[in-house]
Motif scaffolding. Sequence first.
Motif, mmCIF file in Angstrom:
data_model
loop_
_atom_site.group_PDB
_atom_site.id
_atom_site.type_symbol
_atom_site.label_atom_id
_atom_site.label_comp_id
_atom_site.label_asym_id
_atom_site.label_seq_id
_atom_site.Cartn_x
_atom_site.Cartn_y
_atom_site.Cartn_z
ATOM 1 N N ASP A 112 0.974 -1.118 -0.078
ATOM 2 C CA ASP A 112 0.070 0.085 0.216
ATOM 3 C C ASP A 112 0.822 1.135 -0.060
ATOM 4 O O ASP A 112 2.057 1.319 -0.089
ATOM 5 C CB ASP A 112 -0.804 0.103 1.158
ATOM 6 C CG ASP A 112 -0.063 0.005 2.648
ATOM 7 O OD1 ASP A 112 1.023 0.210 2.527
ATOM 8 O OD2 ASP A 112 -0.802 -0.157 3.517
ATOM 9 N N ALA A 113 0.323 2.355 0.154
ATOM 10 C CA ALA A 113 1.044 3.683 -0.088
ATOM 11 C C ALA A 113 2.011 3.911 1.223
ATOM 12 O O ALA A 113 3.118 4.593 1.136
ATOM 13 C CB ALA A 113 0.128 4.907 0.101
ATOM 14 N N ASP A 114 1.793 3.289 2.511
ATOM 15 C CA ASP A 114 2.620 3.103 3.507
ATOM 16 C C ASP A 114 3.771 1.994 3.320
ATOM 17 O O ASP A 114 4.303 1.701 4.416
ATOM 18 C CB ASP A 114 1.840 2.917 4.708
ATOM 19 C CG ASP A 114 0.962 4.256 4.994
ATOM 20 O OD1 ASP A 114 1.184 5.298 4.516
ATOM 21 O OD2 ASP A 114 -0.205 4.259 5.557
ATOM 22 N N ALA A 115 3.645 1.388 2.045
ATOM 23 C CA ALA A 115 4.699 0.276 2.013
ATOM 24 C C ALA A 115 4.403 -0.984 2.828
ATOM 25 O O ALA A 115 5.511 -1.523 3.287
ATOM 26 C CB ALA A 115 6.269 0.596 2.303
ATOM 27 N N LYS A 116 3.444 -1.116 3.382
ATOM 28 C CA LYS A 116 2.944 -2.491 4.117
ATOM 29 C C LYS A 116 2.250 -3.411 2.828
ATOM 30 O O LYS A 116 1.435 -3.029 2.218
ATOM 31 C CB LYS A 116 2.024 -2.010 5.024
ATOM 32 C CG LYS A 116 2.706 -1.334 6.089
ATOM 33 C CD LYS A 116 1.710 -1.162 7.307
ATOM 34 C CE LYS A 116 2.321 -0.282 8.561
ATOM 35 N NZ LYS A 116 1.414 -0.221 9.774
ATOM 36 N N GLY A 117 2.642 -4.709 3.107
ATOM 37 C CA GLY A 117 2.289 -5.460 2.159
ATOM 38 C C GLY A 117 0.776 -5.816 2.332
ATOM 39 O O GLY A 117 0.132 -6.128 3.301
ATOM 40 N N LEU A 118 -0.053 -5.773 0.972
ATOM 41 C CA LEU A 118 -1.348 -5.983 0.885
ATOM 42 C C LEU A 118 -1.643 -7.248 0.624
ATOM 43 O O LEU A 118 -2.507 -8.222 1.188
ATOM 44 C CB LEU A 118 -1.914 -4.885 -0.029
ATOM 45 C CG LEU A 118 -2.139 -3.434 0.546
ATOM 46 C CD1 LEU A 118 -2.782 -2.674 -0.648
ATOM 47 C CD2 LEU A 118 -3.107 -3.401 1.783
ATOM 48 N N VAL A 119 -1.371 -7.754 -0.794
ATOM 49 C CA VAL A 119 -1.577 -8.971 -1.261
ATOM 50 C C VAL A 119 -0.262 -9.485 -1.891
ATOM 51 O O VAL A 119 0.471 -8.812 -2.182
ATOM 52 C CB VAL A 119 -2.731 -9.304 -2.101
ATOM 53 C CG1 VAL A 119 -3.911 -8.749 -1.271
ATOM 54 C CG2 VAL A 119 -2.505 -8.126 -3.187
ATOM 55 N N ASP A 120 -0.383 -10.933 -1.842
ATOM 56 C CA ASP A 120 1.050 -11.391 -2.773
ATOM 57 C C ASP A 120 0.477 -12.739 -3.635
ATOM 58 O O ASP A 120 -0.505 -13.205 -2.933
ATOM 59 C CB ASP A 120 2.080 -11.753 -1.844
ATOM 60 C CG ASP A 120 1.859 -12.915 -0.695
ATOM 61 O OD1 ASP A 120 0.874 -12.890 -0.399
ATOM 62 O OD2 ASP A 120 2.861 -13.281 -0.324
ATOM 63 N N SER A 121 1.147 -13.179 -4.492
ATOM 64 C CA SER A 121 1.177 -14.204 -5.243
ATOM 65 C C SER A 121 2.036 -14.973 -5.891
ATOM 66 O O SER A 121 3.025 -14.176 -6.576
ATOM 67 C CB SER A 121 0.034 -14.191 -6.184
ATOM 68 O OG SER A 121 -0.308 -15.256 -6.875
ATOM 69 N N PRO A 122 2.500 -16.272 -5.450
ATOM 70 C CA PRO A 122 1.784 -17.128 -4.607
ATOM 71 C C PRO A 122 2.019 -16.584 -3.216
ATOM 72 O O PRO A 122 2.970 -16.020 -2.940
ATOM 73 C CB PRO A 122 2.646 -18.365 -4.833
ATOM 74 C CG PRO A 122 3.944 -17.821 -5.228
ATOM 75 C CD PRO A 122 3.803 -16.918 -6.311
ATOM 76 N N ILE A 123 1.200 -17.109 -2.178
ATOM 77 C CA ILE A 123 1.082 -16.520 -0.902
ATOM 78 C C ILE A 123 2.545 -16.992 -0.072
ATOM 79 O O ILE A 123 2.792 -18.299 -0.287
ATOM 80 C CB ILE A 123 -0.049 -16.916 -0.042
ATOM 81 C CG1 ILE A 123 -1.250 -16.350 -0.664
ATOM 82 C CG2 ILE A 123 -0.126 -16.364 1.377
ATOM 83 C CD1 ILE A 123 -2.855 -16.581 -0.386
#
Length: 903
Positions: A112-123
């Motif tokens: 996100d804009a604060d550089a925190k992980g939102l989603v990934d693939s593969p998890i």
Amino acid sequence: MISALKSSLSLRIVLMSMGFTLVFGLVLLGVMMHYFTEQHQRQFIAEQTAINATTGQMIDLSLSHRRDALTQFTNLLLDDGGQLKPLDELQDLLDERIVLHHLFNGGLLLLDADAKGLVDSPIVPDRVGTDYTDRSHVQWVQQHRQPLISNPFIGRRIQTPIFIVNTPVLSQDKQLLGFMIGIILLNQDPLLSQLHEQFKARKDRSFIIDPAQKLFVSSTDKQFIFQPINDWLDRSLVQALDNQLSSGKALSMNAEPIFFSAYPLQNVDWLLVSIKEARLLHQPIYHMTLQMSLIGLLMFFIGLPILYWLMHHQLRRLRLAAHQLKQMPYQPITIEPKAYKQLDEVNQLIQAFNQAMVEQQAQQQKIDQARQEAEQANQTKSRFLAVMSHEIRTPLSAIMGLAEIGIAPNTPAEKQHDCLKKIYLSSEGLKELLNDILDLSKIEERKLVIQNQPFYLQDLVEQIDSQYRDLVQQKGLVFDIQLDPSLSAAYCGDRHRLLQVLNNLLSNALKFTEQGAISMTVEATNHADSNQAWLQFSIQDSGIGMSLSQQKNLFKPFSQGDDSISQFYGGTGLGLTISQDLVRLMGADEIDLTSAPGQGSCFSFSLPFDICTQAQLAEAEKRIALSQTRLPNLQTLKARPINILIVEDINVNRTVLSEGLGRIGFDCYLAENGQEAINLIQQQPIDLVLMDKQMPIMNGFEATAAMRKIKPDLPIIGISADNTKHDHFLAMEVGMNAFLPKPINLNQLTDHICRLLNLSAIQLDDDEANQLTPEENLRNPLDTVGALGHYAGQVDLYHQALKQFRHEPDLQALVLQITELNALKDDLSIPSGELYQRWISLAKRVHRLRGTCAMIGAQGLSAWLETLHQHVRVYQLPQANFIDYWQEAVQQMQAAIDAQLSE
């Protein structure tokens, strides 16, 4: 038997031949081996460099593709409101992008804009929710808002060497919404693995290194990945790469010689390096050398007996012939070959000697001829230097003197303007002289190209008539142009070069004719071909004429019949030489000359021209209409200021261009190099760019290519002192709209600007139209206010000078001297030396009077003396009514002096 063979001449020669052949063979073999080794090395390095470049381009293309694919994918992450979609939709988008998973084998991660992980693939566990603000690649993208391909590093979650592509996710108003990251595993990247396998197939080693971190990014040896290069590469190779060498020779870690080739990638600061061991490279040479040695030895031992038999058989007859030769007198031996069925060695030697004598005599004749030609060339060069020195120094001296007067303190503005005008006229003469020299050089080097474009014959004739009619009539001559009525309206040919030839011939006719007439005739000489016509041009004058001896040297460079003509009339003698060469290039045999002393001269030549088609006629009409379009003032056309950027590294050139264009009405911005120009077009509303070719930091071609990426439609005109076809081609290749040679003609430049900006052409103000003619100066014969400045304001001293000048004898002596010279200059019985002294005497009197008139402020007389000076300096007299004007000016000046003294 063996001793007899050893003592024989045949055996000695055979043994010497054997030794020589063996030594020569070994030396030749060594030289060939060295030559082929060097050639093979150069060929290998060239091939390896090309392979590296191709491979590097593939890697760059792959990286660009991955970066662009990830950048395009970010557009799908936004909803209709320009914000990130819900997490479940984002997860689905990442999971569905099979192509992206193929390109990024380490997976995808959205922050996100604060550089925190939102989603990934593969998890991957713990990637979502982790704070990545401390990552250098996140900080860089957050600051620059541009995609980034990172340097390799060890992934914290997967603990394996990786590099990533980080692309910002931006809203429509360029607000940062997040970061889209693609991860590539270095040791599992399909493209890098495939490329390294290709190098292995050629028995080469290859690797990609990060020079900044001194680490292996990828390699044919998997164990090297993310290892320090100093642990696996020899110091000599590391130093060569640090010095940015693209190829060369170094050592391996085992101290064995190797050849390397390096290619810098464009999208990342990495180097693609390939290595081949020297022993593998030299193996083909060693095999070839061994085979050649075996073949040579085999041929040597087979040919030895044959050589011995041939030498023994041939030398037996040679010994007999030598014995017979000793019995003959010491004189040249001549034997008729037809008396023998076969010539023996002695006869062949004697005939060869006699033939050598004949050839030696022929060579001596050629040497003598070459020496004469060299002496003639040296004389021509010496004459060239003498003529050029005089012709260049004359206007140069005038320019320097006038400049000195113009920059002197307290010089009046009118005087400065007059000096600038005369400097400009002298510079025009210098430019014409240099153009003649360049034309002659191009013709001698066969670089002058004849154009074939449609033109109207009547338009050319009218141009000549307007150019010469007034000049001819000022000398009291008759000027007549006759045009064959059967001629077509337009033809295809080189109008510029034809006009150049006619101008040279008419200028000569005007120079050497003092009374009578000058005529030009154009007529058709061949009507058989409907697509082509031969036109004959004739220039007839009633001037001094020439003898046969003078005509022989007339068309040679720097010749004018004889030296007396050059001294009398001036000039370089280049015009007729260039004209002769031009008519030959245009298809004529030569310029024909008919002349006799005192009876004038007639120059004529015939040229082939193509008959114009209707399409070519339309093209000619369009060109004439465009050239005749004029507008009095640019300001009436402009809805806003027109901004022109002048890119030139020389300050005086920038000043001249900006002043000239500023007077017309353009607003000018200035830049000293290409980089400054690029910055300016991004900051200012520039309408057109004038781009110099040669500049520091970034030249004009590089700057133009860069501007085309920023503003593809911005008009750019190139300017340069180089005016070759190659420069024109390069200018068009990089995207320039036009290319003009220096010095820049302001009218021509303005026409190009108006064409590119869709404006009507501009008629520049003619400075000469604002200047007073000598006739107009009669209205103000005496400038007392300006003259008093020469006498420190002392009126009595000024009046005393006026009284002395009122009765100056040179005022009437000048008239008498002009009259005498006009009567004697056409008399061929007068020695040229005496005539020359009369010209010098007249020049001195004019010079003396000019200085006196300037001191007392006699403006009218000064103007007429300036006109006379311009004629006398080239050994010519002014128009016939000059004396009447002069005497009228003297009378008005004397009346003005009387009025001044009576006050």
